[in-house]
Design a protein around this motif. Structure first.
Motif, PDB file in Angstrom:
ATOM      1  N   THR A   6       0.836  -1.214   0.000  1.00  0.00           N
ATOM      2  CA  THR A   6       0.000   0.000   0.000  1.00  0.00           C
ATOM      3  C   THR A   6       0.866   1.258   0.000  1.00  0.00           C
ATOM      4  OG1 THR A   6      -1.485  -1.284   1.377  1.00  0.00           O
ATOM      5  CG2 THR A   6      -1.999   1.043   1.109  1.00  0.00           C
ATOM      6  N   PHE A   7       1.909   1.235   0.789  1.00  0.00           N
ATOM      7  CA  PHE A   7       2.843   2.378   0.805  1.00  0.00           C
ATOM      8  C   PHE A   7       3.433   2.602  -0.588  1.00  0.00           C
ATOM      9  CE2 PHE A   7       3.283   2.145   5.512  1.00  0.00           C
ATOM     10  CZ  PHE A   7       3.067   3.494   5.758  1.00  0.00           C
ATOM     11  N   THR A  41       0.841   4.106  -2.884  1.00  0.00           N
ATOM     12  CA  THR A  41       0.678   5.544  -2.622  1.00  0.00           C
ATOM     13  C   THR A  41       1.837   6.325  -3.232  1.00  0.00           C
ATOM     14  OG1 THR A  41      -0.165   4.789  -0.502  1.00  0.00           O
ATOM     15  CG2 THR A  41       0.112   7.167  -0.780  1.00  0.00           C
ATOM     16  N   ILE A  92       1.527   6.744  -6.961  1.00  0.00           N
ATOM     17  CA  ILE A  92       0.532   7.741  -7.377  1.00  0.00           C
ATOM     18  C   ILE A  92       1.110   9.154  -7.224  1.00  0.00           C
ATOM     19  CG2 ILE A  92      -1.685   8.768  -6.760  1.00  0.00           C
ATOM     20  CD1 ILE A  92      -2.722   6.000  -6.295  1.00  0.00           C
ATOM     21  N   LEU A  93       1.766   9.383  -6.078  1.00  0.00           N
ATOM     22  CA  LEU A  93       2.360  10.702  -5.860  1.00  0.00           C
ATOM     23  C   LEU A  93       3.389  11.014  -6.947  1.00  0.00           C
ATOM     24  CD1 LEU A  93       2.879  10.721  -1.968  1.00  0.00           C
ATOM     25  CD2 LEU A  93       0.938  11.547  -3.310  1.00  0.00           C
ATOM     26  N   ALA A 119       6.364  10.835  -1.238  1.00  0.00           N
ATOM     27  CA  ALA A 119       6.703   9.634  -2.006  1.00  0.00           C
ATOM     28  C   ALA A 119       7.976   9.002  -1.438  1.00  0.00           C
ATOM     29  CB  ALA A 119       6.905   9.986  -3.476  1.00  0.00           C
ATOM     30  N   CYS A 142       7.206   7.254   1.871  1.00  0.00           N
ATOM     31  CA  CYS A 142       6.471   6.001   1.632  1.00  0.00           C
ATOM     32  C   CYS A 142       7.422   4.919   1.125  1.00  0.00           C
ATOM     33  CB  CYS A 142       5.387   6.207   0.581  1.00  0.00           C
ATOM     34  SG  CYS A 142       3.950   7.055   1.222  1.00  0.00           S
ATOM     35  N   ARG A 182       5.324  -1.148  -7.730  1.00  0.00           N
ATOM     36  CA  ARG A 182       5.688   0.220  -8.096  1.00  0.00           C
ATOM     37  C   ARG A 182       6.088   0.322  -9.569  1.00  0.00           C
ATOM     38  NH1 ARG A 182      10.763   2.911  -7.869  1.00  0.00           N
ATOM     39  NH2 ARG A 182      10.413   5.157  -7.815  1.00  0.00           N
TER      40      ARG A 182
END
Ligand code: ADP
Ligand code: MG
Length: 568
Positions: A20-21, A24, A27-28, A66, A69, A136
């Motif tokens: 999940t990290f 995120t 996306i950033l 980012a 994360c 990722r």
């Protein structure tokens, strides 16, 4: 790969949080170029300073977010893959301890070692890299491509083409390079092996004056290592320059195509900058995806090798209690072959009562050590029955089989104290260890060592004489007060007087012990209740000393040859 993947299950929650990290962060990272483009195309032309600051601040915040994360997720991934590898290696080690000798022979020891080291490393790398980049990298590639297609399909096509080219180039180059690295690793292993053999055999090498030949052997191993390493390096040397070239060529293409379209008024100038950012992002992520694929293909191959060991069946199950025999130790029509090619033991029959002594005599390779391996159930006979304690050895629990004390031929000492070498991880009391050392005729020299029982023994007992080493091993076999004692050529480095004293001491201190003595010396065997003369895996003759002197020519010749020594 299922079994190995199963090791991840206890950590699934952590993996999910880490992923999940990563999600995120991706996306950033994907939003950043959009903001950049907005600043250049909207805020700058409008000279809207507050909006520029605002965007700048937001970009910095996103970049920081980012990074945080990614760091958190990477640390979690590292922790999980370490833990998984640790438990995997622990289970693998314990499984190798429980493999039967036949299974160990089949795997070979060096392969088991490389499974415990190289293959667990590959699996570790796979888990680590997949957690770090498995979500990722593909997300950045796909997300980046989708966004750029929405913004400007013509430029996105350029991007896609370069990405595909990069992926396949890296895939091909590394695919060719990796096996060469494996060869290079094997060549380095050979260099290490030659070095080790040389170091341990240094006396023989000097005594036989073959330093020159040894040097040549080392030289050729070393040259081979250099050549394979060079080949691997040459294969991989293309990888980075090619990707750099493609990256730069792609950037130029983006700028060129972009400039033409900006000129024609088909797109705003800021999009070129945005595209350049996406381009670098996608290109790096593509490299990441290619590397992850390679990790997975290596990791999957290694997982299969690990599973072969982890899932190896118990090839020597303990069978339900069956027939019994009056013999304490015995064999009935036993035949056995290590490799199934030729018979290493054929049709062996003997029987020995409790407290009696069995002597075994025979030339090298006649099957003496094999016979005791079957008594210890290190291997199972192909035919016939092996009796231990009046029961079929296949029905005995492993606990019962531990009632044996054994000195194997060519057994090695630990580099630890004299005490630990005799106690041998069984935590025996110092009294027991001392008593065993006395029976084994070892106490005399142990007492004179600088620190007695606490003196350190060098690796393989290099600071002791052959006879001293042998007596420590005998003490080890005696220390747990075994019911059955097996001595495989344990007198080979003892002088006749010590060997005789040892036999007397064993009979005095262990009156009820059942003894099996393998020896080339008739003097060591003559008091045995029963002596087997082995020849090419067969019992050529058996009987007492006197009977064999009568009936067996080989035995008589051995006795006559050794008479001079035996009289000492
Ligand atoms: P001895 O102890 O009488 O010198 P062994 O019992 O060690 O002889 O060996 C008997 C035969 O079995 C020999 O031909 C030997 O090469 C073979 N042998 C011994 N151990 C193995 C093994 N682990 N794998 C295959 N063959 C073996
Ligand atoms: Mg042997």
């Amino acid at each position: 790969m299922g079994t190995v993947l199963g090791y991840l299950r206890p950590y699934s929650r952590r993996v999910a949080v880490g992923v999940t990290f990563k999600f995120t962060a991706a996306i950033l990272e994907l939003i950043l170029p959009l903001l950049l483009e907005h600043v250049i195309d909207v805020a700058v032309p409008a000279e809207d300073l507050p909006a520029i600051w605002h965007c700048g601040f937001l970009m910095a915040a996103l970049a920081l977010g980012a990074a945080l994360c990614n760091v958190t997720a990477n640390r979690m991934a590292a922790w999980v893959s370490m833990e998984v590898t640790r438990t995997l290696r622990r289970d693998l080690y314990s499984r190798t301890q429980h493999l039967s000798c036949a299974q160990t022979d089949r795997f070979t020891q060096s392969s088991l070692v490389s499974r415990l080291t190289n293959d667990t490393y590959n699996v570790h790398q796979m888990f680590d890299k997949v957690q770090r980049g498995g979500i990722r990298a593909p997300m950045l590639v796909l997300g980046g491509l989708v966004l750029t297609f929405l913004l400007e399909p013509a430029l996105a096509m350029v991007q896609l083409a370069v990405s595909l080219l990069t992926f396949f180039t890296i895939w091909r180059v590394t695919r060719r390079g990796i096996p060469r690295y494996a060869q290079a690793q094997a060549a380095t292993d050979t260099v290490v092996r030659v070095l080790r053999e040389n170091a341990s055999g240094v006396r023989v090498i000097k005594a036989l004056a073959c330093q020159g030949r040894e040097q040549a052997r080392f030289g050729s191993a070393s040259e081979n290592a250099r050549r394979t390493e060079e080949a691997a390096g040459a294969a991989m040397a293309m990888a980075n320059p090619i990707t750099d070239f493609l990256l730069n060529a792609g950037l130029v293409l983006v700028i060129a195509v972009g400039a033409v379209r900006v000129n024609a008024g088909q797109m705003p100038a800021g999009q070129i900058v945005g595209f350049l950012s996406y381009f670098a992002l996608i290109q790096n992520a593509t490299l990441g995806v290619a590397k992850i694929f390679l990790r997975i293909s290596k990791g999957a191959a290694s997982s299969r090798r690990l599973e072969e060991v982890l899932l190896a069946p118990d090839s020597q199950p303990v069978q339900p209690h069956g027939e019994t025999s009056p013999a304490e130790l015995g064999m009935e029509n036993v035949s056995f072959s290590y490799l199934g090619v030729e018979q290493d033991l054929s049709d062996v029959n003997f029987s020995l009562g409790k407290g009696e002594t069995l002597g075994i005599l025979g030339p090298i390779g006649s099957g003496k050590s094999t016979l005791i391996s079957l008594l210890l159930r290190l291997y199972d006979a192909d035919a016939g029955v092996v009796w231990v304690g009046g029961r079929d050895v296949r029905s005995l629990s492993r606990q019962k089989l531990r009632d044996f004390g054994v000195v194997f031929q060519n057994e090695a000492l630990l580099s630890d104290t004299v005490y630990e070498n005799i106690s041998f991880l069984r935590g025996l009391s110092r009294e027991d260890v001392t008593a065993a050392a006395k029976t084994a005729q070892a106490w005399g020299f142990i007492e004179k060592l600088p620190e007695g029982l606490d003196t350190y023994v060098d690796i393989r007992g290099a600071n002791l004489s052959g006879g001293q080493r042998q007596r420590l091993l005998i003490a080890r076999a005696l220390a747990a007060k075994p019911g059955v004692l097996i001595l495989d050529s344990a007198d080979s480095a003892l002088d006749y007087r010590t060997a005789a004293a040892l036999r007397m001491a064993i009979r005095r201190d262990f009156p009820g012990v059942t003894l099996v003595i393998i020896s080339e010396r008739v003097a060591s065997l003559r008091d045995a209740h029963r002596i087997l003369v082995l020849e090419e895996g067969r019992v050529a003759a058996q009987g007492s000393h006197e009977e064999l002197l009568e009936s067996c020519g080989r035995y008589r010749r051995a006795a006559e040859l050794q008479k001079g020594g035996a009289g000492l």
